[in-house]
Design a protein around this motif. Structure first.
Motif, PDB file in Angstrom:
ATOM      1  N   THR A 127      26.627 -37.897  45.822  1.00  0.00           N
ATOM      2  CA  THR A 127      25.892 -37.422  46.756  1.00  0.00           C
ATOM      3  C   THR A 127      24.645 -37.251  46.454  1.00  0.00           C
ATOM      4  N   PHE A 128      24.426 -37.334  44.463  1.00  0.00           N
ATOM      5  CA  PHE A 128      23.286 -37.485  44.204  1.00  0.00           C
ATOM      6  C   PHE A 128      22.644 -39.265  44.276  1.00  0.00           C
ATOM      7  N   THR A 129      23.410 -40.136  43.866  1.00  0.00           N
ATOM      8  CA  THR A 129      22.724 -41.881  43.842  1.00  0.00           C
ATOM      9  C   THR A 129      22.328 -41.978  45.560  1.00  0.00           C
ATOM     10  N   ASN A 130      23.073 -40.791  46.316  1.00  0.00           N
ATOM     11  CA  ASN A 130      22.376 -41.383  47.858  1.00  0.00           C
ATOM     12  C   ASN A 130      21.379 -40.402  48.373  1.00  0.00           C
ATOM     13  N   MET A 131      20.973 -39.694  47.878  1.00  0.00           N
ATOM     14  CA  MET A 131      19.619 -38.902  48.193  1.00  0.00           C
ATOM     15  C   MET A 131      18.551 -39.775  47.509  1.00  0.00           C
ATOM     16  N   SER A 132      18.845 -40.735  46.185  1.00  0.00           N
ATOM     17  CA  SER A 132      18.185 -41.671  45.548  1.00  0.00           C
ATOM     18  C   SER A 132      17.936 -42.888  46.624  1.00  0.00           C
ATOM     19  N   ASN A 133      18.318 -43.175  47.036  1.00  0.00           N
ATOM     20  CA  ASN A 133      18.736 -44.778  48.096  1.00  0.00           C
ATOM     21  C   ASN A 133      17.702 -44.234  49.182  1.00  0.00           C
ATOM     22  N   TYR A 134      18.068 -42.947  49.879  1.00  0.00           N
ATOM     23  CA  TYR A 134      17.405 -41.790  51.310  1.00  0.00           C
ATOM     24  C   TYR A 134      16.244 -41.806  50.477  1.00  0.00           C
ATOM     25  N   TYR A 135      15.449 -41.160  48.892  1.00  0.00           N
ATOM     26  CA  TYR A 135      13.979 -41.499  48.931  1.00  0.00           C
ATOM     27  C   TYR A 135      13.810 -43.072  48.068  1.00  0.00           C
ATOM     28  N   ARG A 136      14.251 -43.465  47.769  1.00  0.00           N
ATOM     29  CA  ARG A 136      13.704 -45.326  47.441  1.00  0.00           C
ATOM     30  C   ARG A 136      14.265 -46.449  48.631  1.00  0.00           C
ATOM     31  N   ARG A 137      14.036 -45.754  49.584  1.00  0.00           N
ATOM     32  CA  ARG A 137      14.374 -46.393  51.316  1.00  0.00           C
ATOM     33  C   ARG A 137      12.876 -45.707  51.440  1.00  0.00           C
ATOM     34  N   ALA A 138      12.382 -44.219  51.564  1.00  0.00           N
ATOM     35  CA  ALA A 138      11.483 -43.540  51.683  1.00  0.00           C
ATOM     36  C   ALA A 138       9.876 -44.733  52.007  1.00  0.00           C
ATOM     37  N   ALA A 139      10.549 -45.063  50.465  1.00  0.00           N
ATOM     38  CA  ALA A 139       9.107 -45.059  49.378  1.00  0.00           C
ATOM     39  C   ALA A 139       9.225 -46.877  49.460  1.00  0.00           C
ATOM     40  N   GLU A 140       9.954 -47.609  50.052  1.00  0.00           N
ATOM     41  CA  GLU A 140      10.142 -48.400  50.260  1.00  0.00           C
ATOM     42  C   GLU A 140       9.325 -49.103  51.782  1.00  0.00           C
ATOM     43  N   LYS A 141       9.786 -48.097  52.571  1.00  0.00           N
ATOM     44  CA  LYS A 141       9.495 -48.014  54.256  1.00  0.00           C
ATOM     45  C   LYS A 141       7.257 -47.889  53.977  1.00  0.00           C
ATOM     46  N   LEU A 142       7.102 -46.797  52.854  1.00  0.00           N
ATOM     47  CA  LEU A 142       5.467 -46.647  52.712  1.00  0.00           C
ATOM     48  C   LEU A 142       4.959 -48.138  52.188  1.00  0.00           C
ATOM     49  N   GLU A 148      10.955 -28.919  40.522  1.00  0.00           N
ATOM     50  CA  GLU A 148      11.205 -27.686  41.070  1.00  0.00           C
ATOM     51  C   GLU A 148      11.865 -27.711  41.864  1.00  0.00           C
ATOM     52  N   LYS A 149      11.289 -28.177  42.847  1.00  0.00           N
ATOM     53  CA  LYS A 149      12.440 -28.857  44.127  1.00  0.00           C
ATOM     54  C   LYS A 149      13.947 -29.343  43.673  1.00  0.00           C
ATOM     55  N   PHE A 150      14.116 -30.575  43.220  1.00  0.00           N
ATOM     56  CA  PHE A 150      15.115 -31.339  42.356  1.00  0.00           C
ATOM     57  C   PHE A 150      16.137 -29.752  41.878  1.00  0.00           C
ATOM     58  N   LYS A 151      15.245 -29.108  40.722  1.00  0.00           N
ATOM     59  CA  LYS A 151      16.491 -28.452  39.993  1.00  0.00           C
ATOM     60  C   LYS A 151      16.950 -27.869  41.177  1.00  0.00           C
ATOM     61  N   ALA A 152      16.167 -26.617  42.425  1.00  0.00           N
ATOM     62  CA  ALA A 152      16.972 -25.965  43.451  1.00  0.00           C
ATOM     63  C   ALA A 152      18.162 -26.533  44.170  1.00  0.00           C
ATOM     64  N   ASP A 153      18.091 -28.333  44.170  1.00  0.00           N
ATOM     65  CA  ASP A 153      18.534 -28.763  44.895  1.00  0.00           C
ATOM     66  C   ASP A 153      19.830 -28.904  43.853  1.00  0.00           C
ATOM     67  N   LEU A 154      19.817 -29.212  43.186  1.00  0.00           N
ATOM     68  CA  LEU A 154      20.890 -29.413  42.451  1.00  0.00           C
ATOM     69  C   LEU A 154      22.201 -28.127  42.359  1.00  0.00           C
ATOM     70  N   LEU A 155      21.748 -27.182  41.876  1.00  0.00           N
ATOM     71  CA  LEU A 155      22.194 -25.826  42.827  1.00  0.00           C
ATOM     72  C   LEU A 155      22.347 -25.876  44.139  1.00  0.00           C
ATOM     73  N   ASP A 156      21.537 -26.319  44.996  1.00  0.00           N
ATOM     74  CA  ASP A 156      22.621 -26.214  46.223  1.00  0.00           C
ATOM     75  C   ASP A 156      23.890 -27.297  46.319  1.00  0.00           C
ATOM     76  N   HIS A 157      23.315 -28.449  46.028  1.00  0.00           N
ATOM     77  CA  HIS A 157      24.249 -29.427  46.410  1.00  0.00           C
ATOM     78  C   HIS A 157      25.521 -28.858  45.426  1.00  0.00           C
ATOM     79  N   HIS A 158      25.757 -28.559  44.458  1.00  0.00           N
ATOM     80  CA  HIS A 158      27.009 -27.867  43.432  1.00  0.00           C
ATOM     81  C   HIS A 158      27.334 -26.688  44.242  1.00  0.00           C
ATOM     82  N   HIS A 159      26.824 -25.913  44.649  1.00  0.00           N
ATOM     83  CA  HIS A 159      27.440 -24.783  45.463  1.00  0.00           C
ATOM     84  C   HIS A 159      28.568 -25.411  46.786  1.00  0.00           C
ATOM     85  N   GLU A 160      27.866 -26.581  47.365  1.00  0.00           N
ATOM     86  CA  GLU A 160      28.040 -27.422  48.785  1.00  0.00           C
ATOM     87  C   GLU A 160      29.856 -27.562  48.479  1.00  0.00           C
TER      88      GLU A 160
END
Length: 193
Positions: A168-183, A132-144
Motif C-alpha cells: 500500500t505504501f509503495t503504491n501511494m508513493s508511486n501515485y505521488y511520484r507520478r503526480a510530481a512527474e506530470k507537474l 500530520e496528514k501522513f500520520k493520520a493516513d498511516l492509522l487509516d491504512h492500518h485500520h482498513e
C-alpha cells in the motif's frame, strides 16, 4: 511489528533544514556536508548511508541544479536549494529536479524582489502539514488492513499485515511520484512556449 505511531516517530518526519538552522554566514563545502549530516542523521536507513557528499554537491553544481557558487562558499540560498534537491531526488530523477528548479534559480539570481527564504518557509509549512496528514493516513491504512485481514483468518497475520502495508505504501508513493512527474512535464512545456 511497530504500531503506526511508533513507525511514524521512527521516520523523523520533521527532519528538515529549517531557516533557523541555516547560518547567516557563507559556508565551505565541508561545512555544508556537516550541517546536512547533523540535520538529517536520524533519517538515514543505516549508518553507512551518506546524506550529502562532495561528489553530490559537485554534480549538482555541474548539472546547474543551483546557481554558481562564489569563492567556494555556499550562501543561505544555496543551502535552501540543496535542501530542496535532497528532498526531491528521493522521488524524482536529477533531470526532473533540474527542470523543476531551473526557473527558481533564475528568479533567485535575476529578480531582486524575489525572496527565496519566504518561499522556503512556505514549503516547510507545507511539509509540516503533510507530515500530520501522513500520520493520520498511516492509522487509516492500518485500520482498513486489520479489518480486511480478519476475514482471511490466516495464522501468519503479522507477516500479511506488513506485506499489505508495504504494498500500500509503495503504491501511494508511486501515485505521488507520478503526480510530481506530470507537474514537472508541465513546467517543461511552459518553458518551451
Amino acid at each position: 511489528m511497530k504500531s503506526m505511531d511508533e513507525l511514524a516517530e521512527s521516520l523523523y518526519l520533521n527532519s528538515n533544514l529549517s531557516l533557523e538552522n541555516i547560518p547567516d554566514l557563507n559556508l565551505y563545502m565541508d561545512q555544508v556536508i556537516q550541517l546536512f549530516e547533523r540535520q538529517f542523521a536520524d533519517t538515514k536507513r543505516n549508518d553507512d548511508e551518506k546524506i550529502l557528499t562532495k561528489t553530490m554537491i559537485n554534480n549538482y553544481a555541474k548539472g546547474k541544479l543551483f546557481f554558481p557558487v562564489e569563492n567556494k562558499k555556499y550562501t543561505k540560498d544555496h543551502l535552501i536549494l540543496i535542501s530542496m534537491i535532497y528532498q526531491m531526488k528521493g522521488a524524482l530523477s536529477i533531470n526532473d529536479v533540474k527542470s523543476t528548479l531551473a526557473k527558481l534559480n533564475e528568479k533567485v539570481t535575476e529578480d531582486d524582489t524575489f525572496e527565496l527564504q519566504d518561499l522556503y518557509a512556505c514549503y516547510l509549512q507545507m511539509v509540516e502539514n503533510s507530515a500530520e496528514k501522513f500520520k493520520a493516513d498511516l492509522l487509516d491504512h492500518h485500520h482498513e488492513l486489520t479489518q480486511a485481514l480478519r476475514k482471511l483468518e490466516d495464522q501468519d497475520e503479522d507477516y500479511l499485515e506488513q506485506l499489505l502495508l508495504i504494498a500500500t505504501f509503495t503504491n501511494m508513493s508511486n501515485y505521488y511520484r507520478r503526480a510530481a512527474e506530470k507537474l514537472v512535464d508541465e513546467i517543461g512545456k511552459d518553458d518551451k512556449t
